[in-house]
Design an enzyme around this catalytic site. Structure first.
Site, PDB file in Angstrom:
ATOM      1  N   LYS A 184     -10.707  -4.957  -5.316  1.00  0.00           N
ATOM      2  CA  LYS A 184     -11.633  -3.866  -5.595  1.00  0.00           C
ATOM      3  C   LYS A 184     -10.903  -2.618  -6.064  1.00  0.00           C
ATOM      4  CE  LYS A 184     -12.123  -3.891  -0.594  1.00  0.00           C
ATOM      5  NZ  LYS A 184     -13.016  -4.402   0.414  1.00  0.00           N
ATOM      6  N   LYS A 186      -4.336 -11.219  -7.186  1.00  0.00           N
ATOM      7  CA  LYS A 186      -5.638 -11.478  -6.549  1.00  0.00           C
ATOM      8  C   LYS A 186      -6.704 -10.510  -7.060  1.00  0.00           C
ATOM      9  CE  LYS A 186      -5.681  -8.528  -2.527  1.00  0.00           C
ATOM     10  NZ  LYS A 186      -5.922  -8.245  -1.157  1.00  0.00           N
ATOM     11  N   LYS A 215       0.815  -1.202   0.000  1.00  0.00           N
ATOM     12  CA  LYS A 215       0.000   0.000   0.000  1.00  0.00           C
ATOM     13  C   LYS A 215       0.853   1.257   0.000  1.00  0.00           C
ATOM     14  CE  LYS A 215      -4.453  -1.520   1.672  1.00  0.00           C
ATOM     15  NZ  LYS A 215      -5.473  -1.426   2.712  1.00  0.00           N
TER      16      LYS A 215
HETATM   17  P1  TYM Z   1     -10.630  -6.433   2.931  1.00  0.00           P
HETATM   18  O1  TYM Z   1     -11.688  -5.411   3.144  1.00  0.00           O
HETATM   19  O2  TYM Z   1      -9.520  -6.128   2.007  1.00  0.00           O
HETATM   20  O3  TYM Z   1     -11.263  -7.798   2.473  1.00  0.00           O
HETATM   21  C1  TYM Z   1     -12.355  -8.387   3.169  1.00  0.00           C
HETATM   22  C2  TYM Z   1     -12.242  -9.901   3.152  1.00  0.00           C
HETATM   23  O4  TYM Z   1     -12.213 -10.397   1.825  1.00  0.00           O
HETATM   24  C3  TYM Z   1     -11.091 -11.249   1.646  1.00  0.00           C
HETATM   25  N1  TYM Z   1     -10.610 -11.105   0.263  1.00  0.00           N
HETATM   26  C4  TYM Z   1     -10.462 -12.132  -0.578  1.00  0.00           C
HETATM   27  N2  TYM Z   1     -10.681 -13.448  -0.438  1.00  0.00           N
HETATM   28  C5  TYM Z   1     -10.454 -14.238  -1.515  1.00  0.00           C
HETATM   29  N3  TYM Z   1     -10.011 -13.778  -2.701  1.00  0.00           N
HETATM   30  C6  TYM Z   1      -9.770 -12.462  -2.888  1.00  0.00           C
HETATM   31  N4  TYM Z   1      -9.350 -12.015  -4.073  1.00  0.00           N
HETATM   32  C7  TYM Z   1      -9.997 -11.568  -1.793  1.00  0.00           C
HETATM   33  N5  TYM Z   1      -9.878 -10.227  -1.630  1.00  0.00           N
HETATM   34  C8  TYM Z   1     -10.259  -9.964  -0.368  1.00  0.00           C
HETATM   35  C9  TYM Z   1     -10.073 -10.745   2.659  1.00  0.00           C
HETATM   36  O5  TYM Z   1      -9.121 -11.732   2.965  1.00  0.00           O
HETATM   37  C10 TYM Z   1     -10.958 -10.404   3.824  1.00  0.00           C
HETATM   38  O6  TYM Z   1     -11.263 -11.566   4.587  1.00  0.00           O
HETATM   39  N6  TYM Z   1      -7.872  -5.896   7.058  1.00  0.00           N
HETATM   40  C11 TYM Z   1      -9.073  -6.485   6.534  1.00  0.00           C
HETATM   41  C12 TYM Z   1     -10.333  -6.003   7.218  1.00  0.00           C
HETATM   42  C13 TYM Z   1     -10.337  -6.192   8.692  1.00  0.00           C
HETATM   43  C14 TYM Z   1     -10.539  -7.415   9.388  1.00  0.00           C
HETATM   44  C15 TYM Z   1     -10.492  -7.060  10.767  1.00  0.00           C
HETATM   45  C16 TYM Z   1     -10.749  -8.714   8.996  1.00  0.00           C
HETATM   46  C17 TYM Z   1     -10.183  -5.206   9.612  1.00  0.00           C
HETATM   47  N7  TYM Z   1     -10.277  -5.738  10.854  1.00  0.00           N
HETATM   48  C18 TYM Z   1     -10.655  -8.029  11.769  1.00  0.00           C
HETATM   49  C19 TYM Z   1     -10.906  -9.682   9.988  1.00  0.00           C
HETATM   50  C20 TYM Z   1     -10.854  -9.331  11.347  1.00  0.00           C
HETATM   51  C21 TYM Z   1      -9.193  -6.106   5.067  1.00  0.00           C
HETATM   52  O7  TYM Z   1      -8.642  -5.150   4.607  1.00  0.00           O
HETATM   53  O8  TYM Z   1     -10.036  -6.889   4.351  1.00  0.00           O
END
Ligand code: TYM
Length: 329
Positions: free
Chosen positions: A196, A193, A111
């Site tokens: 978004k 991957k 990032k």
């Molecule tokens: P974020 O918002 O980027 O993504 C949310 C969830 O989606 C999963 N994910 C994917 N899984 C499979 N294939 C993909 N291409 C893919 N892209 C995203 C992510 O692994 C995630 O589970 N830091 C976290 C948000 C967060 C969080 C937490 C998660 C903040 N606090 C506490 C769990 C527990 C994040 O940025 O996810």
């Protein structure tokens, strides 16, 4: 019952990757665990956001949670920014986290390379806030996609470090990463991957994409010049489509491969395209219905936010006492 915590950032559209890597697994777990599913809006502002758009996306995401089948009577679904305990615990935990540990986070490196003009302290301490999210509720299990594994490891590290000093304060959480669907790849560059923040919208499927658009994106997915449907790392585009299919149907890779036996790429894309469309159709319908029901959503947001706040305060008071803050009378 054991406790599950997970969250998604209300940044950009919610993709099929988010759905298959996270939300769909949550729907499978909701009956057997006490679950909290958070809209982590505080994490989103580590990157500049348009305020009105962020607010809309946060509400849409909560609506998607419900539309995807998460029961708001059974699960606690709420906005992170409505529960001040996240920020308070995050501060305390940041005093138990080393710069060196945060420096090793690959997501921070990625990032900060991308947002070179805004490498803020929040982006750096992002994993500490995430640890606070999880530890605040004494979570046992955290269902996430593969890309969050490193953040789960640092969370465990911080929890154990704190426990070693003050006794058993935190439950040390385990990651829960699905066998398939944990890493859905871009449809255009299947070695990256699905994200978004991809500039090319053909690379990802948004949960709210028009269903004809969804079909076309899968039809245009990059495969290779071969014809035979095989499941291997050498064919990342084909493998990705099979992973998507397996993760939607719940069938094993072997049984999916039996189904694709003797079929070409055209058939594969058609079958996978239909499966995705039929998965998204009811979600999109419920989403539209829920959007119309403003009062219902508002009442859920209020009620769940209060419950989350109550639970968060319990852990927070315990932690504050342990570190030596004066007790409230
Ligand atoms: P974020 O918002 O980027 O993504 C949310 C969830 O989606 C999963 N994910 C994917 N899984 C499979 N294939 C993909 N291409 C893919 N892209 C995203 C992510 O692994 C995630 O589970 N830091 C976290 C948000 C967060 C969080 C937490 C998660 C903040 N606090 C506490 C769990 C527990 C994040 O940025 O996810």
């Amino acid at each position: 019952k054991k406790v599950i915590f997970s969250g998604i950032q209300p940044t950009g559209v919610i993709t099929l990757g988010n759905y298959l890597g996270a939300i769909k697994n949550w729907t499978r777990l909701q009956d057997d665990y006490n679950c909290l599913f958070c809209v982590v809006d505080m994490h989103s502002i580590t990157v500049r956001q348009d305020p009105a758009l962020l607010r809309k996306r946060a509400r849409d995401l909560l609506t998607i949670y419900i539309a995807a089948g998460l029961d708001p009577e059974k699960n606690i679904m709420y906005y992170q920014s409505h529960v001040s305990g996240h920020a308070e615990l995050s501060w305390i935990l940041s005093c138990f986290t080393y710069m060196g540990e945060l420096n090793r986070m690959t997501q921070f490196k990625e990032k900060s390379a991308k947002h070179g003009n805004n490498i803020n302290a929040g982006l750096f301490t992002y994993p500490v806030l995430m640890a606070a999210d999880i530890l605040l509720f004494q979570s046992d299990l955290v269902p996430v996609g593969h890309d969050q594994k490193q953040h789960l490891e640092i969370t465990r590290e911080i929890a154990s470090r704190f426990n070693n000093i003050y006794g058993d304060v935190f439950t040390v959480p385990e990651p829960y990463i699905g066998k398939v669907g944990a890493k859905i790849m871009s449809l255009q560059e299947p070695t990256k991957k699905m994200s978004k923040s991809d500039e090319n919208p053909n690379g990802y499927i948004s949960l709210l994409d028009d269903l004809n658009v969804v079909k076309n994106k899968i039809k245009r997915a990059v495969t290779d010049s071969d014809r035979e449907v095989t499941y291997s790392e050498d064919k990342p585009g084909v493998k990705n489509l099979i992973d998507i299919y397996s993760s939607i149907t719940g069938d094993s890779i072997e049984s999916c491969m039996n189904e694709f036996q003797g079929k070409g790429y055209g058939d594969l894309k058609r079958i996978v395209g239909e499966a995705v469309v039929e998965e998204l159709r009811p979600i999109q319908e419920r989403f539209k219905d829920l959007q119309k029901n403003k009062d219902y959503l508002d009442s859920i947001i209020k009620k769940n936010g209060e419950t989350a706040n109550y639970l968060a305060t319990k852990t927070l008071r315990k932690v504050q006492k342990k570190v030596g803050f004066p007790v409230r009378i």
